[in-house]
Write an enzyme that holds these catalytic residues in place. Structure first.
Site, PDB file in Angstrom:
ATOM      1  N   HIS A 149      71.987  87.549  26.669  1.00 14.57           N
ATOM      2  CA  HIS A 149      70.828  87.323  26.647  1.00 14.57           C
ATOM      3  C   HIS A 149      69.834  89.092  27.301  1.00 14.57           C
ATOM      4  CE1 HIS A 149      66.220  86.102  27.332  1.00 14.57           C
ATOM      5  NE2 HIS A 149      66.468  84.806  26.709  1.00 14.57           N
ATOM      6  N   ASP A 172      69.910  78.402  23.784  1.00 10.40           N
ATOM      7  CA  ASP A 172      70.515  77.755  22.609  1.00 10.40           C
ATOM      8  C   ASP A 172      71.331  77.279  22.369  1.00 10.40           C
ATOM      9  OD1 ASP A 172      68.439  80.153  21.257  1.00 10.40           O
ATOM     10  OD2 ASP A 172      67.954  78.143  21.333  1.00 10.40           O
TER      11      ASP A 172
END
Ligand code: SDX
Length: 432
Positions: free
Chosen positions: A309, A367
């Site tokens: 991320h 996710d």
């Protein structure tokens, strides 16, 4: 007492020394205000991926990437996921405070009574191939809302902005469910006002006219939690897209359609679909080392989907909640030995012990586990990103409203580092 001298940053280059004002946030790093840098210093800053750039000021969502914290209007995501529900979170994101019981009831009634779409919009779907990706259909149909709801497209009218917001929060799930039904050749299912928001979406996706359908409360609770976990996330790529589109004065439906298009990418919201497809390709725990090796190979474009991320250099707090929810939902559904969940957990364990991932601070993101739950709920992988898109619609709208409502906002127009040809004269074709 020394007066509180405003903070400044001194920038010196060539024969110039500039004092740039600094601003301090409620939380997070200070910022250097470079709005006058070009005018005073005749230079640009260079930050293609916006790794060190604050594009706006906002009081909606705060992320602390090092601590792995996410706050919606100051409330931690794990508390909201446990104690709140999606429409209450929508109210919080839109209006800044948790609603009273009366405010919540009025808001939920407004949303419920706007869930149907204009009947003529059904015809839009027939222009798409049945095997179109539901995200393609959603981009088209959400954008086309501006062709139907002209009375809520004037961005300068606060009331029209409010109506557009309510319409999109209410209607995007209906459009997503229609996209799904169209892709499997089943008839559209109208929303039912007797159902809560999450149950209504499940009902529109999975019920058929031929028989009664009872929404499983385990699924609707899990669905609602997934909506909450995806509702907003500061200035991510799709939110920045919505803000940039909105800065030109484009109508709200077009701006949200732009956000859906950006979210579709596998580096962003498309990662939930790509992650489950990756976990299925790995198949069994014994094949994990092969994929870890590929993820670390600079010559191999393969990346572990659902990992890493830009902001989180610690656990994504949403992934933690999602992982707990995956265990709970699969257990309650009696799906005990889910091989995909086993692979996901073992992949996470191995990766988090591997120097490559540890040194680069790569952790599971939102996710990584969401697809496992959506798959267990009966959604095909092609519906994973549409679920993300409908959940994020409120965040996009809240951020868009904040920007449009800011009297100082200007059209977003970045500059560039030009590395092309210097000026040269045209050469006739016979002389080339
Ligand atoms: C979302 O921004 C948001 O908030 C987004 C989101 C939201 O709610 O809106 O949180 C939702 O989009 C989550 C992210 C979903 N995407 C994926 O899971 C795709 C896989 N992840 C990556 O592609 C990547 O981690 C990004 C895109 C998420 C972040 O990319 P960055 O910040 O630009 O980091 P990078 O590509 O510069 O990577 C840093 C290093 C690189 O190695 P070096 O060049 O330094 O040697 O880490 C490596 C990368 O190669 N790396 C990975 C990796 N992610 C980064 N290596 C293997 N597998 C990965 N997943």
């Amino acid at each position: 007492m020394a007066e509180n001298k405003p903070k400044t940053a001194t920038l010196s280059f060539g024969n110039k020394v500039l004092e740039l004002p600094m601003m301090s946030p409620v939380s997070g790093p200070d910022v250097i205000d470079i709005r006058k840098l070009y005018a005073e210093g005749d230079v640009f800053t260079y930050d293609p991926g916006f790794t060190s750039t604050a594009s706006c000021s906002s009081d909606i969502t705060f992320i602390d990437g090092d601590k792995g914290e996410l706050l919606y209007r100051g409330y931690p995501i794990d508390q909201l996921a446990e104690k709140s529900h999606y429409l209450e979170v929508c109210y919080l994101l839109l209006y800044g405070e948790l609603p009273t019981a009366v405010q919540l009831d009025a808001f939920e009634t407004r949303i419920t009574r706007h869930t149907m779409v204009h009947e003529q919009m059904h015809y839009f779907f027939r222009g798409f191939r049945r095997d179109s990706h539901p995200m393609a259909t959603m981009v088209g149909v959400v954008g086309a809302m501006s062709a139907f709801y002209h009375d809520s497209t004037d961005v300068n009218d606060p009331w029209q902005r409010e109506v557009a917001a309510i319409r999109m929060i209410a209607k995007v799930p209906t459009i997503a469910a229609m996209a799904y039904k169209y892709s499997i050749g089943q008839p559209f299912v109208y929303p039912k006002n007797s159902l809560d928001y999450a149950s209504n979406f499940i009902h529109m996706c999975f019920s058929v006219p031929a028989e009664d359908y009872e929404v499983n409360p385990i699924l609707s609770r899990a669905m609602d939690r997934i909506f909450t976990l995806h509702a907003d996330h500061e200035q991510n790529a799709s939110t920045s897209t919505v803000r940039l589109a909105g800065s030109s004065g484009a109508n709200p439906f077009a701006c949200i359609a732009a956000g859906i298009a950006c979210l579709w990418g596998p580096a962003h919201g498309g990662a939930n679909q790509a992650c489950l497809e990756m976990l299925r390709e790995i198949g069994t725990v014994d094949r994990i080392p092969e994929f870890i090796k590929r993820a670390k190979d600079k010559d191999d474009p393969f990346r572990l989907m659902g990992f890493g991320h830009r902001v989180y250099k610690n656990f994504d707090p949403r992934a933690k909640v999602m992982k707990e929810s995956a265990d709970e939902v699969l257990g309650l559904l009696g799906i005990e030995d889910n091989e995909t969940l086993k692979v996901a957990k073992e992949l996470e364990r191995i990766a988090l012990e591997d120097e490559y991932f540890v040194s680069k601070k790569l952790y599971p993101n939102v996710d990584f586990y969401s697809g496992i739950i959506l798959d267990a709920m009966g959604f095909p992988t092609s519906m994973f990103t549409p679920v993300f898109a409908l959940s994020r619609t409120v965040g996009w709208i809240a951020q868009w409203k904040e920007m449009i409502g800011d009297p100082t906002q200007k059209i977003g127009r970045p500059r560039q580092l030009y590395i092309g040809a210097s000026e040269r004269n045209y050469i006739d074709v016979e002389n080339r």
